[in-house]
Design a protein around this motif. Structure first.
Motif, PDB file in Angstrom:
ATOM      1  N   VAL A 161      27.477  19.279  53.387  1.00 12.12           N
ATOM      2  CA  VAL A 161      27.841  20.508  54.092  1.00 12.12           C
ATOM      3  C   VAL A 161      27.923  20.247  55.595  1.00 12.12           C
ATOM      4  N   LEU A 162      27.054  19.371  56.098  1.00 15.27           N
ATOM      5  CA  LEU A 162      27.125  19.030  57.523  1.00 15.27           C
ATOM      6  C   LEU A 162      28.474  18.390  57.830  1.00 15.27           C
ATOM      7  N   LYS A 163      28.931  17.552  56.931  1.00 14.72           N
ATOM      8  CA  LYS A 163      30.235  16.902  57.100  1.00 14.72           C
ATOM      9  C   LYS A 163      31.338  17.961  57.156  1.00 14.72           C
ATOM     10  N   LYS A 164      31.242  18.946  56.289  1.00 18.14           N
ATOM     11  CA  LYS A 164      32.259  19.998  56.241  1.00 18.14           C
ATOM     12  C   LYS A 164      32.158  20.952  57.426  1.00 18.14           C
ATOM     13  N   ALA A 165      31.008  21.002  58.076  1.00 17.80           N
ATOM     14  CA  ALA A 165      30.791  21.923  59.192  1.00 17.80           C
ATOM     15  C   ALA A 165      31.315  21.372  60.508  1.00 17.80           C
ATOM     16  N   SER A 166      31.837  20.181  60.501  1.00 14.57           N
ATOM     17  CA  SER A 166      32.347  19.572  61.722  1.00 14.57           C
ATOM     18  C   SER A 166      33.836  19.267  61.582  1.00 14.57           C
ATOM     19  N   PHE A 167      34.560  19.520  62.658  1.00 17.35           N
ATOM     20  CA  PHE A 167      35.981  19.194  62.648  1.00 17.35           C
ATOM     21  C   PHE A 167      36.202  17.694  62.815  1.00 17.35           C
ATOM     22  N   HIS A 168      35.236  17.035  63.413  1.00 19.62           N
ATOM     23  CA  HIS A 168      35.336  15.595  63.659  1.00 19.62           C
ATOM     24  C   HIS A 168      34.185  14.897  62.945  1.00 19.62           C
ATOM     25  N   TRP A 169      34.511  14.098  61.961  1.00 20.81           N
ATOM     26  CA  TRP A 169      33.529  13.427  61.115  1.00 20.81           C
ATOM     27  C   TRP A 169      32.565  12.581  61.938  1.00 20.81           C
ATOM     28  N   ALA A 170      33.039  11.950  62.995  1.00 25.07           N
ATOM     29  CA  ALA A 170      32.179  11.091  63.819  1.00 25.07           C
ATOM     30  C   ALA A 170      31.055  11.900  64.480  1.00 25.07           C
ATOM     31  N   ARG A 171      31.279  13.176  64.687  1.00 32.28           N
ATOM     32  CA  ARG A 171      30.243  14.023  65.298  1.00 32.28           C
ATOM     33  C   ARG A 171      29.004  14.159  64.431  1.00 32.28           C
ATOM     34  N   GLU A 173      31.694  28.565  55.988  1.00 30.63           N
ATOM     35  CA  GLU A 173      31.670  29.075  57.355  1.00 30.63           C
ATOM     36  C   GLU A 173      30.435  28.663  58.153  1.00 30.63           C
ATOM     37  N   ASN A 174      29.984  27.439  58.005  1.00 31.28           N
ATOM     38  CA  ASN A 174      28.906  26.916  58.827  1.00 31.28           C
ATOM     39  C   ASN A 174      29.509  26.086  59.951  1.00 31.28           C
ATOM     40  N   LEU A 175      28.984  26.254  61.137  1.00 32.94           N
ATOM     41  CA  LEU A 175      29.389  25.423  62.265  1.00 32.94           C
ATOM     42  C   LEU A 175      28.239  24.487  62.590  1.00 32.94           C
ATOM     43  N   LEU A 176      28.563  23.235  62.842  1.00 31.89           N
ATOM     44  CA  LEU A 176      27.555  22.213  63.047  1.00 31.89           C
ATOM     45  C   LEU A 176      26.585  22.577  64.169  1.00 31.89           C
ATOM     46  N   ASP A 177      27.101  23.058  65.291  1.00 31.40           N
ATOM     47  CA  ASP A 177      26.231  23.397  66.417  1.00 31.40           C
ATOM     48  C   ASP A 177      25.284  24.547  66.078  1.00 31.40           C
ATOM     49  N   ALA A 178      25.783  25.546  65.353  1.00 30.59           N
ATOM     50  CA  ALA A 178      24.924  26.669  64.968  1.00 30.59           C
ATOM     51  C   ALA A 178      23.825  26.199  64.008  1.00 30.59           C
ATOM     52  N   LEU A 179      24.167  25.296  63.097  1.00 28.42           N
ATOM     53  CA  LEU A 179      23.152  24.739  62.196  1.00 28.42           C
ATOM     54  C   LEU A 179      22.102  23.977  62.993  1.00 28.42           C
ATOM     55  N   SER A 231      19.083  14.943  51.572  1.00 25.11           N
ATOM     56  CA  SER A 231      19.690  14.427  50.351  1.00 25.11           C
ATOM     57  C   SER A 231      21.179  14.216  50.571  1.00 25.11           C
ATOM     58  N   VAL A 232      21.663  13.144  49.967  1.00 27.08           N
ATOM     59  CA  VAL A 232      23.073  12.781  50.072  1.00 27.08           C
ATOM     60  C   VAL A 232      23.553  12.360  48.696  1.00 27.08           C
ATOM     61  N   GLY A 239       6.220  23.272  55.946  1.00 28.35           N
ATOM     62  CA  GLY A 239       7.414  22.603  55.457  1.00 28.35           C
ATOM     63  C   GLY A 239       8.550  23.588  55.298  1.00 28.35           C
ATOM     64  N   HIS A 240       9.770  23.089  55.453  1.00 31.40           N
ATOM     65  CA  HIS A 240      10.937  23.962  55.338  1.00 31.40           C
ATOM     66  C   HIS A 240      12.015  23.299  54.504  1.00 31.40           C
ATOM     67  N   HIS A 241      12.488  24.028  53.486  1.00 32.16           N
ATOM     68  CA  HIS A 241      13.599  23.591  52.636  1.00 32.16           C
ATOM     69  C   HIS A 241      14.845  24.295  53.137  1.00 32.16           C
ATOM     70  N   PHE A 242      15.758  23.522  53.708  1.00 33.27           N
ATOM     71  CA  PHE A 242      16.991  24.048  54.274  1.00 33.27           C
ATOM     72  C   PHE A 242      18.104  23.736  53.294  1.00 33.27           C
ATOM     73  N   ALA A 243      18.486  24.735  52.486  1.00 28.85           N
ATOM     74  CA  ALA A 243      19.414  24.501  51.377  1.00 28.85           C
ATOM     75  C   ALA A 243      20.763  25.153  51.618  1.00 28.85           C
ATOM     76  N   PHE A 244      21.775  24.522  51.061  1.00 29.22           N
ATOM     77  CA  PHE A 244      23.130  25.052  51.141  1.00 29.22           C
ATOM     78  C   PHE A 244      23.659  25.517  49.793  1.00 29.22           C
ATOM     79  N   TYR A 245      23.007  25.133  48.708  1.00 30.73           N
ATOM     80  CA  TYR A 245      23.554  25.432  47.386  1.00 30.73           C
ATOM     81  C   TYR A 245      22.666  26.325  46.526  1.00 30.73           C
TER      82      TYR A 245
END
Length: 186
Positions: free
Chosen positions: A89-99, A60-66, A121-122, A19-25
């Motif tokens: 954070v995923l939302k913030k990592a993209s310039f276009h919300w629809a992506r 400084e996270n980019l969606l593609d790198a994540l 989690s949301v 299992g992997h916990h991928f955390a941003f905070y």
């Protein structure tokens, strides 16, 4: 949300699933301290290699790198349970919300193809009886949605600040100082 996600990973780890916990905070050290304080001991699972904790600060996270990083965890490390803690954070990592919806759909499909169960989690604002999920097309990224409402003595106003996770948030925001220490007076 945090405890549910970590309990999900811990149970899989006890069954031999990686299992992997991928955390941003929260850093791994902070997660270990907080979970130990409520009786969820993750250190033995980490030592066995059945549980991994990673931390990517929400700057400084980019969606593609994540995405590349998450897919490599699944493919190279044999992750079978994944908890993404901090959808915003995923939302913030993209310039276009629809992506973000398309990104999540691709990640969900990758997880399905490889037999990985993903939980994320949301935080959602709740106004009256209406609940808004922060991304359109939710049916393509979620098979089950759980909503949590704080109940019990732990979440009463007088005891909430002593809860380890709430206390950590209050401390990180500087909200545990006295009013006079913050320069305020009544």
């Amino acid at each position: 949300k945090t405890l549910m996600g970590l309990a999900f990973l811990a149970e899989g780890a006890r069954q031999g699933e990686v299992g992997h916990h991928f955390a941003f905070y929260d850093s791994p050290q902070r997660v270990l301290e907080q979970t130990s304080s409520v009786g969820l001991h993750l250190a033995p699972l980490l030592e066995k290699g059945h549980l991994e904790l990673s931390f990517r600060p929400p700057t400084e996270n980019l969606l593609d790198a994540l995405g590349v990083h998450l897919v490599s965890l699944i493919r190279e490390r044999g992750v079978r349970r994944l908890f993404i803690h901090g959808f915003d954070v995923l939302k913030k990592a993209s310039f276009h919300w629809a992506r973000v919806a398309r990104f999540m759909a691709a990640l969900v499909n990758e997880c399905r193809a490889r037999g990985v169960t993903m939980l994320f989690s949301v935080e959602t604002p709740i106004f009256g009886l209406e609940l808004r999920f922060p991304v359109g097309g939710v049916s393509m990224i979620a098979e089950n949605i759980l909503f949590g409402v704080p109940l019990g003595d732990t979440f009463r106003e007088r005891t909430l600040p002593s809860h380890p996770f709430v206390r950590a948030i209050l401390e990180s925001e500087g909200l545990t100082k006295t009013l006079t220490a913050m320069g305020l007076s009544i």
